[in-house]
Scaffold this motif. Structure first.
Motif, mmCIF file in Angstrom:
data_model
loop_
_atom_site.group_PDB
_atom_site.id
_atom_site.type_symbol
_atom_site.label_atom_id
_atom_site.label_comp_id
_atom_site.label_asym_id
_atom_site.label_seq_id
_atom_site.Cartn_x
_atom_site.Cartn_y
_atom_site.Cartn_z
ATOM 1 N N ASP A 162 0.886 -1.177 -0.009
ATOM 2 C CA ASP A 162 -0.056 -0.044 0.193
ATOM 3 C C ASP A 162 0.891 1.318 0.002
ATOM 4 N N HIS A 365 -7.767 -2.177 5.598
ATOM 5 C CA HIS A 365 -9.090 -2.210 5.080
ATOM 6 C C HIS A 365 -9.555 -1.100 4.404
ATOM 7 N N PRO A 369 -10.489 -4.560 -2.318
ATOM 8 C CA PRO A 369 -9.795 -5.911 -2.583
ATOM 9 C C PRO A 369 -9.185 -6.025 -4.072
ATOM 10 N N ARG A 377 -8.742 -8.300 1.779
ATOM 11 C CA ARG A 377 -8.687 -7.209 2.524
ATOM 12 C C ARG A 377 -10.110 -6.959 3.684
#
Length: 464
Positions: A162, A365, A369, A377
């Motif tokens: 991420d 989260h 996904p 996720r």
């Protein structure tokens, strides 16, 4: 007299201009060079190419492809299944690619493909910054990142993927490319969780966060209280502030400092905390859990530099020991599952065997996904059952404990697993771990590696 040409001999003849080092079975340091972190993996590659730069890597990729040799890529060598090496083929060893460039104004760090997380953590911590990584600082940046990147900062800052802004790769055809949201966006999507299926990453560009001194360390309770503590942890952690990360573990207390002598070799359950903030805020965040369970044997939480927590397990788990692990994603931990955990946690077969349950909520989260290949996720935890011991004679017992623990709890799992914690478990298991993202990965694989040159991994099979 044999006239068979070995991979090492052929490489020395054909790879003109190679700037690194080509190591073959006849070299004095071959046995040392072929070692990986997990001593259960004992493979003999035909060639270990310690590359000096991306040009070296491109030469070796083309060489392996032309000679139809199995090709493995090794960064830190930590992969449990030994996917950083191969039998008889070629290993691209990235350990010489160590460049680290921190830009404190842009809050980014550019990292060579052969770096370990400890090297990165030390460089970024000088500026009071960090990017999410794992929990053992000798882990390679490449392997952990390409598979997702769970660790101490997951709830606050997300997974390593991420925070991956760009990467430079050498492709299966030897081409060098830059992948980001603007260049080769399909490749950029695929490498953020799709493993080493798409090329050799020679450098990574990560986003950095303000993380300097954290408040962290372990809290231990007797393993007999495992069910009570795990139940409380299960109910507490998802509602805790994002600044607080804590993974649950069954563990044996090592016989040495900083642990009090009276609990040495004690079988315990525990939480390893990492709070990004002040001591006062950390105590406040942990209080609801600590107030709901019995007094611990040890509450070893204190302010420390982020790299100190990242390296806390390094001495306990050095390279060269036997490892066998299984893993699962978990959405819920019902009472029946809690009891199974408590039973197996009380029966760890060796001092270093362990179970860790890493939280995957909070910032993890925030990502859809479908935005990365890492499709789970919606999972709340990633659990790993790791049998570990220095003695090869104990391989059977650590393997059996890990598999039996995993199989007892698998009915309560979300279905797939974190690919960085999988052994060689078959193609269906790989597919289950990517769910709806697998077919897109297979199409991108067909574009960038149609011949499946990069197949020593949790493999995505190319599909047009």
């Amino acid at each position: 007299m044999s006239t068979v040409t070995t991979p090492a001999q052929a490489a020395r003849r054909e790879l003109s201009g190679f700037r690194g080092r080509l190591i073959g079975p006849d070299d004095a340091d071959y046995d040392e060079a072929r070692k990986v972190y997990n001593a259960m993996i004992d493979k003999r590659p035909g060639l270990i190419a310690r590359c000096a730069d991306p040009d070296d890597i491109a030469k070796v990729v083309s060489f392996a492809h032309e000679h139809d040799l199995l090709l493995a890529v090794r960064g830190g060598g930590h992969n449990g299944a030994g996917l950083g090496t191969c039998e008889g083929g070629v290993v691209i060893d990235l350990s010489s690619l160590k460049d680290i460039q921190v830009d404190p104004q842009a809050r980014t760090v550019r990292v060579g493909g052969g770096c370990t997380w400890g090297e990165v953590d030390r460089a970024t911590n000088e500026h009071g910054l960090a990017t999410p990584s794992g929990i053992i600082s000798t882990t390679g940046v490449g392997g952990l990142t390409l598979g997702g990147g769970l660790g101490h900062l997951t709830r606050k800052c997300g997974l390593a993927i991420d925070n991956l802004l760009a990467a430079d790769l050498v492709l299966a055809n030897g081409e060098r490319v830059h992948a980001s949201a603007d260049e080769h966006p399909d490749l950029y999507w695929a490498i953020r969780g799709g493993g080493g299926n798409f090329g050799v990453v020679t450098s990574f560009l990560f986003r950095l966060h303000e993380v300097d001194t954290i408040v962290g360390g372990p809290t231990f309770w007797p393993s007999e209280q495992g069910a009570e503590v795990l139940s409380a942890y299960r109910d507490f952690l998802p509602s805790a502030p994002r600044e607080l990360n804590g993974f649950f573990a069954f563990h044996t207390v090592p016989p040495g400092p900083p642990f009090p002598e009276e609990i040495h070799l004690r079988n315990v359950c525990g939480i390893v905390w990492c709070h990004v903030g002040s001591e006062e805020d950390a105590a406040k965040a942990m209080a609801p859990l600590l107030d709901s369970v019995p007094e611990p044997l040890m509450h070893g939480v204190a302010p420390m530099p982020h790299p100190a927590l990242q390296g806390a397990f390094d001495g306990l788990y050095p390279p060269g020991e036997q490892w066998y692990w299984r893993a699962d994603f978990v959405n819920e931990i019902p009472d029946d599952a809690v009891e199974i955990h408590a039973r197996f946690g009380a029966e760890m077969p060796t001092m270093k065997s362990t179970m860790h349950m890493y939280p995957i909520d909070g910032a993890a989260h925030d990502v859809d996904p479908a935005d990365t290949p890492w499709s789970y996720r919606d999972a709340k935890w990633g659990s790993v059952f790791a049998g570990v011991d220095a003695d090869p004679a104990n391989v059977g017992v650590i393997r059996d404990w890990s598999i039996e623990y995993f199989e007892a709890l698998h009915p309560y799992s979300a279905g797939g697993a974190y690919v960085n914690m999988m052994m060689d478990e078959g193609q269906e298991r790989v597919r289950a771990s990517y769910r709806d993202n697998y077919d897109r990965l297979a199409r991108i694989k067909a574009t960038y590696d149609p011949d499946n040159v990069f197949r020593v991994n949790q493999n995505i099979e190319p599909k047009a």
